[in-house]
Scaffold this active site. Structure first.
Site, PDB file in Angstrom:
ATOM      1  N   ARG A 239       0.862  -1.175   0.000  1.00  0.00           N
ATOM      2  CA  ARG A 239       0.000   0.000   0.000  1.00  0.00           C
ATOM      3  C   ARG A 239       0.900   1.227   0.000  1.00  0.00           C
ATOM      4  NH1 ARG A 239      -3.554  -2.614  -1.671  1.00  0.00           N
ATOM      5  NH2 ARG A 239      -5.588  -3.054  -0.751  1.00  0.00           N
ATOM      6  N   GLU A 268      -3.317   7.620  -4.285  1.00  0.00           N
ATOM      7  CA  GLU A 268      -3.715   7.177  -5.627  1.00  0.00           C
ATOM      8  C   GLU A 268      -4.988   7.871  -6.076  1.00  0.00           C
ATOM      9  OE1 GLU A 268      -3.870   2.879  -5.982  1.00  0.00           O
ATOM     10  OE2 GLU A 268      -1.948   2.715  -4.969  1.00  0.00           O
ATOM     11  N   HIS A 286      -0.935   0.305 -10.016  1.00  0.00           N
ATOM     12  CA  HIS A 286      -1.607  -0.645  -9.103  1.00  0.00           C
ATOM     13  C   HIS A 286      -2.096  -1.885  -9.862  1.00  0.00           C
ATOM     14  CE1 HIS A 286      -3.713  -0.830  -4.930  1.00  0.00           C
ATOM     15  NE2 HIS A 286      -3.399  -2.022  -5.354  1.00  0.00           N
TER      16      HIS A 286
HETATM   17  C1  GLV Z   1      -5.035  -5.017  -4.032  1.00  0.00           C
HETATM   18  O1  GLV Z   1      -4.296  -4.100  -3.868  1.00  0.00           O
HETATM   19  C2  GLV Z   1      -5.582  -5.800  -2.980  1.00  0.00           C
HETATM   20  O2  GLV Z   1      -5.456  -5.452  -1.788  1.00  0.00           O
HETATM   21  O3  GLV Z   1      -6.208  -6.829  -3.283  1.00  0.00           O
END
Ligand code: GLV
Length: 337
Positions: A239, A268, A286
């Protein structure tokens, strides 16, 4: 009254068919702000909410869901966008999709690691811009990955999957995890736990696989970045807020570390000022779990979690089973298999 499930964005197959067989599925078709979620849930209460990882579900949203809302079923493994304590306090179970995205995310981390260490994206830009004038002895030299020391921060499923891949690239692997997780049998004796400070100081490549919590917010801050080797590569597929991104941009610009590969960002889809101007960072949008097969597996789990909750059963992947410690709500459908 038929049970109702609300998705903000449409989820891939097989989610729609699985859910529609048992409940009324409503899809907003767009991301919802907190205010929009609140008014939507107040006006048209639902039994299960399936938000996106970019939408924040706090106590106010959960209150808007009222007594009918029994489950928040996430299309993600990370659940930092949900106030889990608030959900538990209101008897709402929160479910996620662990396991099925482990390999895809680990592959993405390896891709970023290799691309950053070997200047692959900078090289791509050179070729496209017509600046490639042919092989030269010292053109775009990067770092060796084989033989390098990989430091994995967060040694759960994904961290261990990256370690496994890194061993295949002849890397040496150390890890730090404050929770002392069980290490898979095939990795035992091949990876060693290391204090965070030592890992930061000694690793050639550092890869982040920790959940975002108060403890891990800005875990990689200025002192951490200044502790790393000036030849180090930092990779993040966890993250964004685990890294102080504005400081990372400075570190990359001023050469405190050699490079980075980032798939996630602090705010983001915004990026810290200056980050896109750094040639030594590889930036992906991402994409950790973004394969057709993985997203389908996540969609299936997300649906099954929702159906479990509608059947009055704790979802198969529930992050707060204690929410129903005093009894689950009554079944609205037959249990899914
Ligand atoms: C993606 O970032 C997730 O947490 O599945």
């Amino acid at each position: 009254m038929a049970p109702e499930v609300l998705c903000t964005l449409a989820l891939p197959k097989p989610f729609p068919a699985l859910v529609s067989d048992a409940a009324t599925l409503r899809t907003a078709g767009h991301l919802m702000s907190r205010d929009e979620l609140v008014s939507e849930l107040r006006e048209r209460p639902v039994d299960v909410l399936c938000p996106q990882l970019r939408e924040s579900v706090d106590g106010i949203v959960l209150d808007a869901g009222g007594s009918r809302l029994r489950c928040v079923s996430l299309f993600a493994v990370g659940f930092n966008n949900v106030d889990v304590d608030a959900a538990t306090g209101r008897g709402v179970v929160v479910a996620n999709t662990p396991g099925v995205l482990t390999n895809a995310t680990a592959d993405c981390a390896m891709g970023l690691m290799l691309a950053a260490a070997r200047n692959l994206c900078e090289g791509d830009r050179e070729v496209r811009a017509g600046r490639f004038a042919g092989w030269e002895p010292e053109y775009l030299l990067g770092q060796d990955v084989s033989g390098a020391l990989l430091g994995v921060i967060g040694f759960g499923r994904i961290g261990q999957a990256v370690a496994r891949r890194a061993l295949g690239f002849s890397m040496r692997v150390v890890y730090f995890d404050s929770t002392d997780p069980p290490v898979a049998e095939d990795l035992q004796g091949r990876v060693s736990p290391t204090p965070l400070d030592t890992l930061l100081r000694e690793a050639d490549v550092i890869t982040l696989h920790t959940p975002l919590t108060e403890e891990t917010h800005h875990l990689i801050d200025e002192p951490a970045l200044r502790t790393m080797k000036d030849s180090a590569i930092l990779v993040n597929t966890s993250r964004g807020p685990v890294i102080d991104e504005a400081t990372l941009a400075r570190a990359l610009r001023e050469g405190w570390i050699a490079g980075a590969g980032l798939d996630v960002y602090e705010n983001e889809p915004e990026l810290a000022p200056g980050l896109t101007e750094c040639a030594n960072v590889v930036l992906s949008p991402h994409l950790g779990s973004a394969t057709i097969k993985t997203r389908a597996a996540m969609a299936e789990l997300c649906a099954l979690n929702a159906l479990d909750a509608l059947a009055g059963q704790t979802p198969r992947h529930c992050v707060n089973p204690e929410a129903w410690a005093r009894g689950a709500p009554p079944p609205l459908i037959h249990a899914a298999t």
